[in-house]
Design an enzyme around this catalytic site. Structure first.
Site, PDB file in Angstrom:
ATOM      1  N   GLU A  44      42.787  12.380 -11.642  1.00 50.28           N
ATOM      2  CA  GLU A  44      42.262  13.732 -11.399  1.00 50.28           C
ATOM      3  C   GLU A  44      43.409  14.744 -11.293  1.00 50.28           C
ATOM      4  OE1 GLU A  44      39.408  15.909  -8.019  1.00 50.28           O
ATOM      5  OE2 GLU A  44      40.124  13.849  -7.737  1.00 50.28           O
ATOM      6  N   LYS A 126      34.298  19.012 -11.990  1.00 55.51           N
ATOM      7  CA  LYS A 126      33.704  18.253 -10.892  1.00 55.51           C
ATOM      8  C   LYS A 126      32.456  18.991 -10.371  1.00 55.51           C
ATOM      9  CE  LYS A 126      36.465  16.504  -7.719  1.00 55.51           C
ATOM     10  NZ  LYS A 126      37.299  16.390  -6.494  1.00 55.51           N
ATOM     11  N   CYS A 167      36.024  11.936  -9.870  1.00 49.69           N
ATOM     12  CA  CYS A 167      36.229  11.534  -8.470  1.00 49.69           C
ATOM     13  C   CYS A 167      34.975  11.617  -7.602  1.00 49.69           C
ATOM     14  CB  CYS A 167      37.371  12.341  -7.858  1.00 49.69           C
ATOM     15  SG  CYS A 167      38.053  11.566  -6.354  1.00 49.69           S
TER      16      CYS A 167
END
Length: 632
Positions: A44, A126, A167
């Site tokens: 990430e 995200k 994530c």
């Protein structure tokens, strides 16, 4: 079924170093290409480093991140690496949001991109933004709402659909992961920056297995490694099949390239349900599935032969060749065959985290050496040992600062440690300096008692800082979590420094780590680094005649159990008493912990290894009249 060779590059990046991190991406892609990998997955925000904190709100940094991403895609192509699909994290922005109160400035995105053929071919961001523990992402980012799926051509005219999530999207229900099965992807790749805490590795493995089964896809989880201020990232990258079977697992606290062959279902015809457009993620959110097909520019017929190795294929995402299809390459170029890197036990894991945290804080902040006060006690002994393991004993400077109250064994234990480890040492007695301060402060300044004890500690702090300024060393503090919890430290004395290696280590764990380090040396035939007497003698600050820590604090075995429940588990007084802690001790310790908040705010950062550290995790007001109500 089709065969895909994937590489997971768990690398160590530096926050803000766009050029350096881009170089890391190119270099490790080159390594992956040399092993004939078709996809390489990075952690990430690998291009910007993680966490970027308020840099995300700086328009110039966001613009530089976007530009560097494009330049990296072009460079990969120019260097003959354009045929590899590179999945890398970076900082992006949304341009379709009107600025408003409560929206992070510039609408930044924690994003991931697929680089291929010299272009940024697809991006996403995200969706779930963690806002607990060490995370504060609702402050920095706006959520994404897409699931990117790229079709990757493989040998024999076949192709595989690969989805990308980031994530926290793996850790939370709903969002992009929830629609992966409906998108028809046979592989889900997940860039991660998941910080280390004790016992977290088992949680990750169970999570990856569960999400793979939910998605109906093999899952590649690539995690960051390295230290960033208080956070330590441990790697531990994971590859599981669509049924949740563990296929490969990378090393902890070490850069590595994990290369594996996967047997995956061919990309099928896209049904209307899984075509481009919004899909309900079953948690009240709508996710848009975005698709792109990568051109076949590999110029080769297959992935067998060298590199990761061929072998027979298992079903449903199994690693080829029963382990022969997995190779791990370290940063030093060392090669390991077999799917599972050896696991560290609990104490070895904690020690490795502390060493990595110190090494990267020193290295990434431009220091070459450290200095600390060495008392002969266990805290400074362990701190010096961690530092020597992190940056080499030749770069560790220690100062012995005996006073009138220092015992003979404190000096000899300190000198013993210096000889065992080969550290640079100098002795600066502090009695004459302390007497000079007392003389100038006047006859009313006491010769014994708390003011006199704190004066000695502050004299030592001044000496540490003077040597630091003169030699360019980073000062390491030696306080442990038990002491910091109870305020058993002196502002501008033993708390003066730039980094606290054992700040998040309870005293009982200090002893465990010290014994483990000595036992490890014995097992490997090396010199035992810590004098046994430093481990076995009763702890003392030696600031007064015959002083012991137990004069001011309960025995550490009792104290640490209470601190674990109060600090890390957030139990109130009634809960603490209910689980068996002495009511009088509960009242005393809670008062000590609460009153010491102002001291902890002024303590330097240190590596986080517990579930809740002082700093990023636990943030209480200094001015605070709330007191627990005690019932007997």
């Amino acid at each position: 079924m089709a065969t895909l060779r994937i590489a997971l590059a768990q690398v160590n990046t530096t926050v803000g170093d766009l050029a350096g991190n881009a170089e890391v991406i190119v270099e490790w892609t080159r390594r992956a290409a040399a092993r004939q990998a078709q996809i390489v997955l990075f952690p990430e925000m690998s291009l910007t480093g993680y966490p970027v904190e308020d840099l995300a709100l700086r328009a110039s940094f966001v613009e530089a991140s976007i530009a560097t991403l494009r330049e990296s895609a072009e460079r990969l192509q120019a260097e003959g690496l354009g045929q590899v699909a590179v999945v890398a994290g970076y900082l992006d922005r949304r341009t379709d949001l009107v600025p408003r109160t409560g929206l992070p400035a510039g609408a930044p995105l924690d994003a991931a991109a697929v680089l291929h053929g010299g272009r940024v071919v697809i991006t996403s961001a995200k969706h779930h933004l963690p806002n607990y523990g060490v995370f504060d992402e609702a402050r920095y980012f706006v959520p994404g709402n897409t699931l990117p799926v790229f079709r990757m051509p493989v040998s024999g005219g076949e192709s595989i659909d690969v989805a990308v999530a980031i994530c926290e999207d793996l850790w939370q229900d709903g969002g992009p992961v929830a629609v992966t099965r409906r998108a028809g992807a046979s592989l889900l790749v997940v860039p991660n920056a998941s910080p280390y805490e004790r016992g977290k590795d088992d949680v990750r493995l169970e999570l990856c297995a569960r999400r793979a089964r939910q998605a109906g896809a093999a899952l590649a989880y690539c995690n960051l490694i390295g230290g960033q201020d208080e956070l330590v990232f441990d790697g531990d990258s994971i590859l599981v099949s669509a049924t949740g079977e563990l296929l490969a697992r990378g090393p902890q606290f070490e850069e590595a390239l994990i290369v594996a062959d996967l047997e995956l279902p061919n990309a099928g015809e896209v049904s209307p349900e899984t075509s481009v457009g919004p899909v309900d993620a079953e948690d009240g959110t709508v996710i848009t599935i975005q698709r792109v097909t990568l051109p076949d520019i590999s110029g080769r017929s297959g992935v067998g032969g060298g590199g990761a190795g061929g072998g027979g294929a298992g079903g449903g995402g199994a690693v080829a060749g029963a382990g022969a299809g997995v190779v791990m390459e370290t940063a030093a170029g060392e090669e390991e065959h077999g799917p599972f890197w050896p696991r560290l036990d609990d104490i070895a894991e904690v020690y490795a985290a502390l060493v990595l945290g110190v090494r990267d804080y020193v290295r990434k902040n431009g220091f070459r050496s450290v200095v600390l006060g060495l008392s002969g006690g266990i805290d400074s002994a362990l701190t010096a040992t961690i530092a020597a393991d992190a940056i080499g004993p030749e770069n560790v400077h220690v100062i012995l600062m005996p006073s009138h109250w220092s015992s003979d064994h404190s000096v000899t234990d300190a000198e013993d440690l210096v000889q065992r480890q080969g550290l640079h040492a100098v002795t600066v007695p502090i009695q004459a300096i302390t007497d000079a301060f007392r003389s100038e402060l006047g006859d009313d300044f006491p010769a014994v008692g708390l003011p006199a004890e704190n004066l000695q500690s502050r004299v030592r702090g001044v000496i540490n800082m003077a040597v630091s300024n003169n030699g360019g060393h980073l000062v390491l503090t030696t306080g442990n979590k038990s002491e910091l919890a109870c305020g058993y430290s002196t502002l501008y004395g033993d708390s003066a420094g730039g980094y606290g290696p054992i700040k998040d280590v309870l005293k009982t764990l200090v002893w465990e780590l010290s014994r483990w380090r000595n036992d490890h040396a014995e097992r490997t035939g090396a010199t035992v680094p810590i004098p046994p007497n430093s481990i076995t003698k009763p702890p003392s600050a030696e600031l007064a005649p015959g002083q012991l820590d137990t004069d001011s604090l309960p025995p550490y075995e009792v104290l640490d159990a209470l601190l674990d429940d109060y600090v890390e588990k957030d139990m109130g007084s009634a809960e603490l008493i209910a689980v068996g802690h002495d009511p009088e001790l509960v009242a005393r310790v809670i008062r000590l912990v609460d009153l010491a908040e102002y001291k902890r705010r002024q303590y330097p950062p240190g590596p986080k290894i517990s579930i809740k550290n002082f700093g990023r995790d636990r943030r209480l007001p200094i001015t605070n009249r709330w007191r627990e109500t005690f019932t007997g």
